[in-house]
Motif scaffolding. Structure first.
Motif, PDB file in Angstrom:
ATOM      1  N   LEU A 240       0.818  -1.207   0.000  1.00  0.00           N
ATOM      2  CA  LEU A 240       0.000   0.000   0.000  1.00  0.00           C
ATOM      3  C   LEU A 240       0.856   1.263   0.000  1.00  0.00           C
ATOM      4  CD1 LEU A 240      -2.798  -1.079   2.522  1.00  0.00           C
ATOM      5  CD2 LEU A 240      -3.001  -0.850   0.035  1.00  0.00           C
ATOM      6  N   ALA A 241       1.942   1.248   0.770  1.00  0.00           N
ATOM      7  CA  ALA A 241       2.840   2.408   0.788  1.00  0.00           C
ATOM      8  C   ALA A 241       3.478   2.616  -0.582  1.00  0.00           C
ATOM      9  CB  ALA A 241       3.930   2.216   1.855  1.00  0.00           C
ATOM     10  N   ALA A 242       3.847   1.519  -1.238  1.00  0.00           N
ATOM     11  CA  ALA A 242       4.435   1.621  -2.579  1.00  0.00           C
ATOM     12  C   ALA A 242       3.433   2.224  -3.564  1.00  0.00           C
ATOM     13  CB  ALA A 242       4.891   0.243  -3.056  1.00  0.00           C
ATOM     14  N   VAL A 243       2.165   1.831  -3.457  1.00  0.00           N
ATOM     15  CA  VAL A 243       1.128   2.380  -4.330  1.00  0.00           C
ATOM     16  C   VAL A 243       0.972   3.881  -4.086  1.00  0.00           C
ATOM     17  CG1 VAL A 243      -1.351   2.421  -4.795  1.00  0.00           C
ATOM     18  CG2 VAL A 243      -0.155   0.236  -4.629  1.00  0.00           C
ATOM     19  N   ALA A 244       0.900   4.280  -2.823  1.00  0.00           N
ATOM     20  CA  ALA A 244       0.671   5.687  -2.487  1.00  0.00           C
ATOM     21  C   ALA A 244       1.832   6.563  -2.952  1.00  0.00           C
ATOM     22  CB  ALA A 244       0.452   5.838  -0.980  1.00  0.00           C
ATOM     23  N   PHE A 245       3.036   6.237  -2.514  1.00  0.00           N
ATOM     24  CA  PHE A 245       4.183   7.079  -2.858  1.00  0.00           C
ATOM     25  C   PHE A 245       4.539   6.961  -4.339  1.00  0.00           C
ATOM     26  CE2 PHE A 245       5.242   6.487   1.785  1.00  0.00           C
ATOM     27  CZ  PHE A 245       4.919   7.785   2.138  1.00  0.00           C
TER      28      PHE A 245
ATOM     29  N   THR B 141      -2.942  11.933  -0.766  1.00  0.00           N
ATOM     30  CA  THR B 141      -2.242  10.693  -1.091  1.00  0.00           C
ATOM     31  C   THR B 141      -0.985  10.534  -0.247  1.00  0.00           C
ATOM     32  OG1 THR B 141      -3.092  10.743  -3.355  1.00  0.00           O
ATOM     33  CG2 THR B 141      -1.171   9.366  -2.953  1.00  0.00           C
ATOM     34  N   LEU B 142      -0.248  11.630  -0.053  1.00  0.00           N
ATOM     35  CA  LEU B 142       0.945  11.578   0.806  1.00  0.00           C
ATOM     36  C   LEU B 142       0.558  11.253   2.250  1.00  0.00           C
ATOM     37  CD1 LEU B 142       3.009  14.586  -0.583  1.00  0.00           C
ATOM     38  CD2 LEU B 142       3.624  12.163  -0.704  1.00  0.00           C
ATOM     39  N   ALA B 143      -0.575  11.779   2.697  1.00  0.00           N
ATOM     40  CA  ALA B 143      -1.035  11.474   4.052  1.00  0.00           C
ATOM     41  C   ALA B 143      -1.297   9.977   4.207  1.00  0.00           C
ATOM     42  CB  ALA B 143      -2.301  12.278   4.372  1.00  0.00           C
ATOM     43  N   TRP B 144      -1.939   9.382   3.191  1.00  0.00           N
ATOM     44  CA  TRP B 144      -2.169   7.940   3.245  1.00  0.00           C
ATOM     45  C   TRP B 144      -0.854   7.169   3.126  1.00  0.00           C
ATOM     46  CZ3 TRP B 144      -5.636   5.211   5.334  1.00  0.00           C
ATOM     47  CH2 TRP B 144      -6.941   5.691   5.451  1.00  0.00           C
ATOM     48  N   GLY B 145       0.073   7.688   2.333  1.00  0.00           N
ATOM     49  CA  GLY B 145       1.383   7.054   2.274  1.00  0.00           C
ATOM     50  C   GLY B 145       2.052   7.040   3.636  1.00  0.00           C
ATOM     51  N   ALA B 146       1.899   8.132   4.389  1.00  0.00           N
ATOM     52  CA  ALA B 146       2.457   8.195   5.742  1.00  0.00           C
ATOM     53  C   ALA B 146       1.782   7.185   6.664  1.00  0.00           C
ATOM     54  CB  ALA B 146       2.309   9.609   6.297  1.00  0.00           C
TER      55      ALA B 146
END
Length: 204
Positions: free
Chosen positions: A97-102, A138-143
């Motif tokens: 999920l982090a890879a998708v977001a960032f 999107t960055l917030a979700w990446g965090a």
């Protein structure tokens, strides 16, 4: 004053929240045995298909990511007996999920933008403020995903007694992300509305 003249409203709650249904379903069914893990992964995969029935044909990256995140481990466990996946599943989920977001931000196509564009008039969809708001979301979700990746790694590698509290903490972090997603669009609308009022005819 029409919305397209300088304002960049975002409507909510975004449909992106449906994208987290497979993660929640997996958490409900997950257990420590192979059979429990298979059931949890299968249930999450079914949830990914159901929740993504409208998003998959549109090519939305989160819907397809859910299929890969839960489908590939199910195949590895069910077909190839890779039992190590059970302990590391949360790590794999949040890493994906982090890879998708960032990755979507780096590609200049924040994944939240695919949902947000259906919630605003067409003339707003390429507005710089609208694009900036989606990059931020999107960055917030990446965090959120990165924090939970770290916590999940600690749960696997740390003392066994800490696993339960750490897993609970990951749910609190995820809940904070959902709360932010519900709050942020209205915050953007209010901020833009206030800016428009300050610049109105009655202002000096």
């Amino acid at each position: 004053m029409p919305e397209s003249s300088g304002r960049t409203p975002m409507r909510g709650p975004p449909g992106i929240l449906w994208g987290f249904a497979p993660l929640i379903v997996y958490a409900v069914f997950a257990g420590s045995s192979v059979e429990q893990a298979k059931i949890a992964l299968l249930a999450a995969l079914v949830a990914a298909v159901v929740a993504g029935c409208h998003d998959l044909p549109k090519g939305r990256v989160m819907a397809w990511a859910n299929l890969a995140i839960f489908g590939l481990p199910l195949a590895a466990l069910g077909l190839f007996g890779q039992a190590w996946i059970i302990s590391w599943m949360n790590v794999l989920v949040y890493a994906g999920l982090a890879a998708v977001a960032f990755g979507s931000v780096l590609a200049r196509h924040p994944f939240t933008l695919q949902y947000a564009r259906e919630m605003v008039p067409k003339e707003i969809q390429e507005h710089p403020g609208f694009l900036t708001a989606n990059r931020f979301m999107t960055l917030a979700w990446g965090a959120v995903f990165a924090i939970n990746l770290g916590l999940s790694s600690a749960a696997v590698m740390g003392p066994p007694g800490y696993k339960g509290p750490i897993v609970l903490l990951t749910f609190l972090v995820l809940a904070a992300g959902i709360a932010f997603t519900l709050w942020y669009p209205s915050h953007v609308r209010k901020r833009k509305g206030a800016a428009g009022d300050r610049g109105g005819p009655g202002q000096r």
